[in-house]
Design an enzyme around this catalytic site. Structure first.
Site, PDB file in Angstrom:
ATOM      1  N   HIS A  98     -25.899  25.640  33.916  1.00 38.57           N
ATOM      2  CA  HIS A  98     -26.076  24.247  33.476  1.00 38.57           C
ATOM      3  C   HIS A  98     -26.823  23.476  34.573  1.00 38.57           C
ATOM      4  O   HIS A  98     -26.633  23.732  35.764  1.00 38.57           O
ATOM      5  CB  HIS A  98     -24.715  23.608  33.195  1.00 38.57           C
ATOM      6  N   GLU A 170     -31.409  22.429  27.320  1.00 39.33           N
ATOM      7  CA  GLU A 170     -30.880  21.095  27.573  1.00 39.33           C
ATOM      8  C   GLU A 170     -31.791  20.391  28.577  1.00 39.33           C
ATOM      9  O   GLU A 170     -31.613  20.555  29.801  1.00 39.33           O
ATOM     10  CB  GLU A 170     -29.467  21.180  28.163  1.00 39.33           C
TER      11      GLU A 170
END
Ligand code: 13P
Length: 256
Positions: A98, A170
């Site tokens: 992430h 993302e």
């Protein structure tokens, strides 16, 4: 057609009581089966992994994950948790790379690759997160950047191994309180680039970043998008249940 992945990472939120309440609500709502055409998943903090696993139960249609895991199975790695330990605690997905971990904790293309390999070795689903900064986007380099992040982490995998990987795109500029929701137009090109290489070869190509109840249906309509990875909107159970409903409708429309 494969299922739409609809999941949430809780990041660093929720007490054990809050985690249990959310999981109990979801378990009771679904009553043993996922919405048709949808694969739900939830990724709590490490502290809540076993509590959520116990609430959901072993036969749950909801996949449980962890937000990070080390590539070694055991050893002198203070503060770390291994994939083997995460699996022992009930996890079936490992989130890897992430942008918050890349920015603050030194996660690199090399370590994401090691973690993908560890997850596959233990039979867990690697959820590889990729995404470019606002600066890279402004220079027009989004697709090249995310393809390089992805290729670097996945190189050397067999076709069978690749087929168990889920990729979540993302963009950093779209994530969290300081992010702004991406428009559909902005996402068409990066998903075309990812789709050209990975569509049909991986288990899912997800979008994440300021997903909300107003944009979810449109985001699912982008070519090659096969799921959503959600933060804030899904931290309230009602928000997550609504996202599942939107995805179920979308899946039904896809299959006609
Ligand atoms: P938000 O949905 O809160 O923008 O977070 C997205 C995300 O980072 C999920 O991993």
């Amino acid at each position: 057609m494969s299922d739409l992945w609809i999941g949430t990472s809780w990041k660093m939120t929720k007490t054990l009581a809050e985690a249990r309440a959310w999981a109990e609500g979801l378990r009771d709502h679904l009553a043993g089966s996922a919405p048709a055409g949808v694969q739900p998943f939830v990724i709590p903090s490490f502290t809540a992994t076993t509590a959520v696993a116990e609430v959901l139960g072993e036969e749950s249609p909801i996949l449980l994950g962890v937000q990070n895991a080390h590539w070694e199975d055991a050893g002198a790695w203070t503060g770390e948790v291994s994939v083997a330990q995460a699996k022992d605690a009930g996890a079936r997905i490992v989130e890897i790379g992430h942008s918050e971990r890349r920015e603050h904790f030194g996660e690199s293309v090399e370590t994401t690759g090691l973690k993908v390999a560890a997850a596959l070795r233990h039979g867990l689903v690697p959820l590889l997160c990729i995404g470019e900064s606002a600066a890279v986007k402004e220079e027009g380099g989004s697709s090249a950047f995310i393809l390089e992040q992805t290729r670097g982490a996945l190189e050397g995998l067999t076709g069978e191994e690749l087929s168990r990987v889920v990729i979540a795109y993302e963009p950093i500029w779209a994530i969290g309180e300081t992010g702004r929701p991406a428009t559909v137009e902005e996402l068409v090109e990066p998903f075309a680039a990812l789709g050209e290489v990975y569509a049909g070869r991986v288990a899912g190509l997800l979008y994440g970043g300021s997903v909300n109840l107003d944009n979810a249906a449109d985001l699912l309509g982008i070519e090659h998008v096969s799921g959503l990875f959600v933060g804030r909107t899904a931290w309230r159970l009602e928000g997550y249940l609504e996202l599942l409903r939107i995805a179920e409708d979308h899946a039904a429309a896809r299959t006609g």
